[in-house]
Design an enzyme around this catalytic site. Sequence first.
Site, mmCIF file in Angstrom:
data_model
loop_
_atom_site.group_PDB
_atom_site.id
_atom_site.type_symbol
_atom_site.label_atom_id
_atom_site.label_comp_id
_atom_site.label_asym_id
_atom_site.label_seq_id
_atom_site.Cartn_x
_atom_site.Cartn_y
_atom_site.Cartn_z
ATOM 1 N N ARG B 224 0.197 -1.117 0.156
ATOM 2 C CA ARG B 224 -0.152 -0.194 -0.086
ATOM 3 C C ARG B 224 0.535 1.058 0.144
ATOM 4 O O ARG B 224 2.223 0.980 -0.028
ATOM 5 C CB ARG B 224 -1.172 -0.413 0.998
ATOM 6 N N LYS B 318 -0.172 15.159 9.734
ATOM 7 C CA LYS B 318 0.865 15.115 9.084
ATOM 8 C C LYS B 318 2.193 16.310 8.735
ATOM 9 O O LYS B 318 3.215 16.356 8.292
ATOM 10 C CB LYS B 318 0.469 14.885 8.155
#
Lengths: 317, 351
Positions: B224, B318
Site C-alpha cells: 500500500r 501530518k
Amino acid sequence: MSGADHLPLRVRETEMISPLLKRFVFEAADGGELPPAGAGAHLRLTLEGEGRRWKNAYSIVSAPADRSHLSIIVRRVSPSRGGSAFLHEAVHPGAVVAAHEPGNLFPMSHIARKHLMVSGGIGLTPFLSYLEAIEATGADFELRHFCRDEEIPIFERILSGFDAGRITIHPASAPFDLSQALASQPLGTHLYTCGPEALMGLVLAAARDHGWPASKLHSESFGGAHAGGLPFTAILKKSGLKVAVRDDQTLLEAIEEAGLEPDCLCRGGACGVCLTSVLEGEPDHRDHFLEGAESASNRSIMICVSRAKTQNIVLDL
Amino acid sequence: MNQRFKPAETFRRDFTFRNSDEAVLRFPFPFPEDSYMYSVNIEPHTPGGPTAAFQAAFDVDEHYVAECAERAIVLEEDPGRCKVLPHMMAAQWDTLELIMESFARDYPQDFSLTKEGTNWVWENRPLGIKQSFVFGDAKTLPCEPFEYITRQAQGDFTLQDQREDNLFVDGGMVTTQADWSLEFNIGMTFHEWHGPVPLAHQLGVFDRALKFLMRLQYGQPVRRLNWTMTINPRLDTSPENYPLWGTDRTTVTPENVAEKVFLRVELQTLFRLPRSNAILFGIRCYLLSVADIARVEKWGKRLHRVLLDLPTELQDYKGLTRYRQTVVDYLAPLDDGAPLPSGIAPGQTAL
C-alpha cells in the site's frame, strides 16, 4: 495472485508406512529449491483425477530448514472425499502435482518456555515438523500421542528418530489422566493439540479447567479452514450461469470451476476483496469481514468462505 | 537494466539529494483520486504497476548507495535505531533470506547469492561487499542477520510477531522514518502503535487491516502507499532528532516552496515470513520536490486538489498546518480544473 497453484512438485519417492499411511517426498519439478516451510505448515495439493479435482491440505512433516524436499504423510480415509484414495492409488514417483505455496495456520510460539504437544492418530503430522524444528533449537518439549492399540508400532517407528525420553505413545484403550500431565507443566508452557475433534475438545477443556490462558492453547482441526456444507446452487445474474456448489468445495471454487475469475485476495474471509452483492436468497456468512448490520442485511456475501442457507442464491456476478 | 547510483548525495546539512528525470517518472505518486481519505488500500505486491517503482520485491533505485551511507551515519550516532527482541531470531534469518534472494533475482547485475548447503556467499557489488557465512549461524556475520541485510537495503523495516490474535512490533531497522520511534513502539500491539493516527480508528480501518494481516499468506505479499510531506530531502525525520528538523517547517516561503517542500511517499510492503510466521513490513521512503511534481502535469494538478480539501485532522497529524497553504498557492495557477483520469500513473513518458 488470487491463490493459483504456482508450485509444480514432482514425486521423488513414496513409502507405505502402513496399509493406511503413505509418505510422499516431493521435490521442485524444475529441480530448484523449494520455498521454505515453517513448523506446522501445510501443503495444499490440487489433484486432477478423471473428471474430478480435489484441493486437499496436508501437514508438512519434513525439516523446516531443508529446502531440497517437502514430505507429507497421507492417511487413506474412509469414506474418502476421494483425494486420499487418489493419492494412495494413482500418484507414483515421477508424477507432477500442482501445489500452492506452503501456508501455516498452526505455527509454534516463539516465546514458549516449553512445547507440550498432544496428538491423536494422523494428527501427529504437524508435530513431526515441530520436532525437527525443536531439534535445531534445543527447546524443551513433551509429546503425548494417542493412537489405536494396533497402530502403536507404526507410530513408534515414525517417531524413532526423536528424543524417546520426552515422547509417550498412549494406546487409546488404556485410561489416561490428562489433568496430571497438565498440572505438572512449568510456567510458560504452550499446549498444542491436533487430532480428532473429540480428543482436541477434551484436551482444551482440561487445560481451561486448570486455568491455562487461551493465549497458550493452540489447536488445528483436520479439513482445512473452510470445511464445506450442504450443496446449493448459485445463479450468477450478469454472466447468466447456474453453478452447482458441491458439499466439499467453496462457492468461490465452484465459480472458478465454471470459468469465472472474480476478484479475490486472501481467500479467508478477511480482506473484503471478493465482496459480492446478493440479489436473492440467504447467505450463510462465515467471514470475518462483514460487520453486524452489514452481515444481518444479507445483501452482501464474501464468496471465498460463505455459503447459502437457501437452496438457491442469486449473485450480482 | 543498468543501474546508475549516485553515491555522493546527502540527506542532511547541504542536502545534495536530487531526482533524475527517470526517478521523477518512476515515483510512486500516492493519489489515484482528487481527494484523500484513509482506507485499507492494500493490493497484491506483484511485479508491475503504474510506475517502475513497483517492479521488484524490494526496489533499488539511483539513491541506493547514498541511502545505505545515510543509514550508516544514523546508526553510528544512534545504534538503538536497530533493535530486535530475542525471540525473533528465526524471523531475522527469514528476512535475510528473502532480501538476498529477491535482490539477486531482481538485480542480477548488482547482487548475487551462491549456496552450497548452508554455506552461502553474498555479493553486493554497488557497496563492494563479499561475505561468506553459514546460514543459521549468526556468529559468521559481522552483526545479527536482520541488521546485516537491512543495512544493505533502502527503506525501513519492522518485524511483527503474530500471537494472541494480534501483531506485536518486536523488531525493526528504522532510520528513515516519518516521525515515529522504534524504541518507543517496540513490543506494542497493532492498535497500540497505530494509536496516534486520527479518523482511521473510527472508520474501522485498523480492525480490518489487522484481520487481513493475520491471514497474510506466504508467497502472496501485499503493498500500500502512505504519504506525508517533509521539508528538505531529509530521510531521518525521527522524534529522536526533532530538534534538528522541527523548525524547518517555519522556513517555507512562496519563493522557496517548490524546492524546499517534498512529497514523502512510503511504499509499504508486507511479507509473511515462512519459518518464523512473522510479518516483515517494509517502509520504503521516496522523496519528490513540489517543483518536480509540477513537472508532471497530472500530478501537479492532483496534488493541488488533494491538499485543498485535506481534512484539518490530517493536516495536523501530518504536520502540514504551517505550510499547506503556501504549497496550494504555488500549485493553484497550474491547475485548470479539467477532469483528471483516475490512477497514479504519470500519464507522460518524458518531462
